[in-house]
Design a protein around this motif. Sequence first.
Motif, PDB file in Angstrom:
ATOM      1  N   LEU A   1     -33.998 131.535 -90.882  1.00  8.63           N
ATOM      2  CA  LEU A   1     -32.947 130.734 -91.500  1.00  8.63           C
ATOM      3  C   LEU A   1     -33.071 130.789 -93.016  1.00  8.63           C
ATOM      4  CD1 LEU A   1     -32.872 127.522 -89.248  1.00  8.63           C
ATOM      5  CD2 LEU A   1     -31.495 129.590 -89.068  1.00  8.63           C
ATOM      6  N   GLY A   2     -31.932 130.918 -93.681  1.00  8.67           N
ATOM      7  CA  GLY A   2     -31.909 130.811 -95.132  1.00  8.67           C
ATOM      8  C   GLY A   2     -31.709 129.373 -95.555  1.00  8.67           C
ATOM      9  N   TYR A   3     -31.731 129.155 -96.855  1.00  4.02           N
ATOM     10  CA  TYR A   3     -31.621 127.772 -97.324  1.00  4.02           C
ATOM     11  C   TYR A   3     -30.243 127.192 -97.030  1.00  4.02           C
ATOM     12  CZ  TYR A   3     -29.162 129.683-101.414  1.00  4.02           C
ATOM     13  OH  TYR A   3     -28.256 130.303-102.239  1.00  4.02           O
ATOM     14  N   ARG A   4     -29.207 128.036 -96.969  1.00  2.81           N
ATOM     15  CA  ARG A   4     -27.873 127.532 -96.646  1.00  2.81           C
ATOM     16  C   ARG A   4     -27.825 127.003 -95.212  1.00  2.81           C
ATOM     17  NH1 ARG A   4     -26.451 132.065 -99.806  1.00  2.81           N
ATOM     18  NH2 ARG A   4     -25.208 131.555-101.650  1.00  2.81           N
ATOM     19  N   GLU A   5     -28.437 127.740 -94.291  1.00  5.11           N
ATOM     20  CA  GLU A   5     -28.433 127.305 -92.895  1.00  5.11           C
ATOM     21  C   GLU A   5     -29.181 125.980 -92.724  1.00  5.11           C
ATOM     22  OE1 GLU A   5     -29.013 130.307 -93.896  1.00  5.11           O
ATOM     23  OE2 GLU A   5     -27.872 131.766 -92.725  1.00  5.11           O
ATOM     24  N   VAL A   6     -30.339 125.858 -93.404  1.00  3.09           N
ATOM     25  CA  VAL A   6     -31.109 124.619 -93.288  1.00  3.09           C
ATOM     26  C   VAL A   6     -30.354 123.465 -93.939  1.00  3.09           C
ATOM     27  CG1 VAL A   6     -33.314 123.507 -93.800  1.00  3.09           C
ATOM     28  CG2 VAL A   6     -33.261 125.933 -93.239  1.00  3.09           C
ATOM     29  N   PHE A   7     -29.726 123.718 -95.094  1.00  2.73           N
ATOM     30  CA  PHE A   7     -28.892 122.689 -95.727  1.00  2.73           C
ATOM     31  C   PHE A   7     -27.750 122.276 -94.798  1.00  2.73           C
ATOM     32  CE2 PHE A   7     -30.336 123.706-100.210  1.00  2.73           C
ATOM     33  CZ  PHE A   7     -30.788 122.423-100.455  1.00  2.73           C
ATOM     34  N   LEU A   8     -27.184 123.240 -94.096  1.00  5.63           N
ATOM     35  CA  LEU A   8     -26.095 122.933 -93.160  1.00  5.63           C
ATOM     36  C   LEU A   8     -26.581 122.008 -92.047  1.00  5.63           C
ATOM     37  CD1 LEU A   8     -23.217 123.429 -92.062  1.00  5.63           C
ATOM     38  CD2 LEU A   8     -24.136 125.443 -90.872  1.00  5.63           C
ATOM     39  N   LEU A   9     -27.733 122.309 -91.463  1.00  5.18           N
ATOM     40  CA  LEU A   9     -28.271 121.461 -90.402  1.00  5.18           C
ATOM     41  C   LEU A   9     -28.593 120.065 -90.926  1.00  5.18           C
ATOM     42  CD1 LEU A   9     -30.673 124.003 -88.641  1.00  5.18           C
ATOM     43  CD2 LEU A   9     -28.459 123.195 -87.823  1.00  5.18           C
ATOM     44  N   ALA A  10     -29.175 119.996 -92.131  1.00  6.48           N
ATOM     45  CA  ALA A  10     -29.514 118.696 -92.701  1.00  6.48           C
ATOM     46  C   ALA A  10     -28.265 117.875 -92.992  1.00  6.48           C
ATOM     47  CB  ALA A  10     -30.327 118.893 -93.978  1.00  6.48           C
ATOM     48  N   SER A  11     -27.240 118.517 -93.551  1.00  6.31           N
ATOM     49  CA  SER A  11     -26.008 117.777 -93.858  1.00  6.31           C
ATOM     50  C   SER A  11     -25.284 117.349 -92.584  1.00  6.31           C
ATOM     51  CB  SER A  11     -25.091 118.641 -94.723  1.00  6.31           C
ATOM     52  OG  SER A  11     -24.732 119.847 -94.056  1.00  6.31           O
TER      53      SER A  11
END
Length: 781
Positions: free
Chosen positions: A464-474
């Motif tokens: 996972l890239g940082y965008r994917e992790v940010f997406l899950l967190a948001s």
Amino acid sequence: MKFGKELASQMVQEWGEAYMDYTSLKGLLKDILKFRQTNAAAAQSSAAATRKNSLKRRLSMYRAFSGLTNRFNTPRSNKEEDEEGVTILVSTVEQEGIIGAPPRYQTTFLVSSSSEAGGEHELAFFRKLDDELNKVVRFYREKVEEVRKEGDELSEQMDALIAFRIMVEKPEIELHAAAHRKDSAAATHARKQAKSYMDAIQETEMSGEESIRMSNDQKKRRMEEEEKTDNFTNFRPAPLEVLDHIKVNVEPETPISTLKNILKTSNSDLKFNRVELSKAEERMRKAFMEFYQQLRLLKSYCFLNTLAFSKIMKKYDKITSRKASRSYLEMVDKSYLGSSDEVSRLMERTEAAFIKHFANGNRRKGMSSLKPHVKREKHRITFFLGLFSGCSIALIAAIIVLIRARNLLRHKGSAQFMENIFPLYSLFGFIVLHMLMYAGDIYFWRRYRINYPFIFGFKQGTELGYREVFLLASGLSVLALAAVLSHLDMEMDPATRSYKVLTESVPPILITLLLIITFCPLNIVYRSSRFFLITCAWHCIWAPLFKESLPDFFLADQLTSQVQAIRSLEFYICYYGWGDFRKRLNNCQNSKIYQIFNIVVAVIPFWIRLLQCLRRFFEEKDHSQGVNGLKHFTTVAALVLRTLYELKKGATMRILAAVFSGITTIANTYWDIVIDWGLLQRNSKNPWLRDKLLVPNKAVYFAAIVMNLILRLVWMQLVLDFNLPFLHKKAMVAIIACLEIIRRGIWNFFRLENEHLNNVGKYRAFKSMPLPFNHEVDKRL
């Protein structure tokens, strides 16, 4: 893009020091250019130019006449023209005192450094260039030798796999038919040779013309017969004797298998069933894929370095107006780097073997598995990330407005809400914050080219890239904030004197939804990453019965910073199991069982780390792991004493908690900074840091040291009973837990940076895949 940046972007980061130092050589060329420009400006004059031109004209009067038609002149060869402008002499030098050592490449600068302007700089350039070439060739030779040995090992494994396949599938009919065809082909070949011999005798009695005609007919007939029998005469079944000297190694490591190995009761004999065959084939398939990736990286290493030498020599010729690149690049081409085709041949053979044995002869399918898939950035990820982030901000604003509008902070039910409802939702806050910190770590790992997918062992193309992790967190924050907004109801039903069941059931419904998504077997919501996390968590639960890897103890370290989140899960069970959630009442704090479990669940992450350290200590004989285990044991003691002080109070308990907390704070801070981060080294090139730093700004490291020390002192807060009067105790605990999560996020970046540099120092760029068969060392009967 300039070649220097292209080289940095395409090189294998773990081999960074083994590549040609293009930047340093380019700096030497800049020195040569600067020196030449300075001298040219000082030496130029119009009179000198006039004398030079007149001299040229006078000398041209005495040059040999070349003729009008060039009939009597022979053209000059390229070699003669090159010899006029040659400035270097390249040669190989045998290394003295080392038997069998490869030769070193050496360049002799033919221009006198004292008479020629800038000669000293050019001499330094060629010395550096030779050092870089010898370094690259030596490294490439070593790596090729390593993959050659791995290739031999894979060949032995394939012999065993094919023999194992014959024993399992038992293709007696096909083998006997092939043997029969082979015998028939041999008999046909013998008859053909006898007939050819008789024909040769008869040819001696024929005329020359008839003999030639007969010979041509025989050759044609022989070629047709060979084409018909070629598919069978070359067939050779794999020898089954190889199975007598191997042990199977296809069972995955489990707690039961570990216990069997400890008790020496494991049975690894071959059973010759299709389940073992399938597992062996899968392991060999992964081993071939990893081996092919090694070959691809080696080929890329060879190509990039060869191109780098070509680029730097062309720059040299352009700056100095000499003709040195051709002779030097010829030496590069003749070196092991440019002449060895071992890697290309290994790649061809690996492709052929993989396609034949693991892709059923389908080349497209086989190459699709061997070649890495480029992960594409999807626009919908960015879109939903922006959508969920905007919704989260809007929900936070709505909650703040609702609290202010209804004056909920001064409501008589606010204390009851903080005691019973706030701990339920703080769990989601801890998880979201940790995910945000992890996403930030990924961003900076990529920015400073830290190879985190390789370090963690992610499946290629699934990290996972940082965008994917940010997406899950948001996305999780939207669900949690919406649930909080729907739960801000402070008024009871006057008839039943209780709150609405649906409203009070929102937190467990949300927890259930998250668990369903986490364990969902469908290929949605990043299944590979979810299962990777579940596997690591399972290894942590059963520590030390699994062999520890970096992802396992890295996850355990994350859990040590989520003690309050684990306690929140315990509170869920108590609140909805034994409390009266419809009236927002619970007696958890008054229950001795709950108090005991409150200590146990807080100790679990540190106990896991202790067991992991003990496993590595006994298995690897690493004394530092024993010290690390002792550090975690003191942390467990401090945590138990601190929790007992919270429950019982008392001066004695407070002193013991303070002493052990102080000891563990000092020990953990030292271990974080010196061992995990590799900083505070006295004799390093960067004072009090370390020799290699990936972040250019050194102040970042000192700031991280100070931040880690301050946030570690948060351990002492509960012992010192430091509370803010305007904050509820539960809110204070949540803030302290958030600070610990932030500290862990900072720790993550520097911990992985240090691990990356260790891999770079040891040139570790490949994963070692377990092979299905173990060859016995002692093959005596």
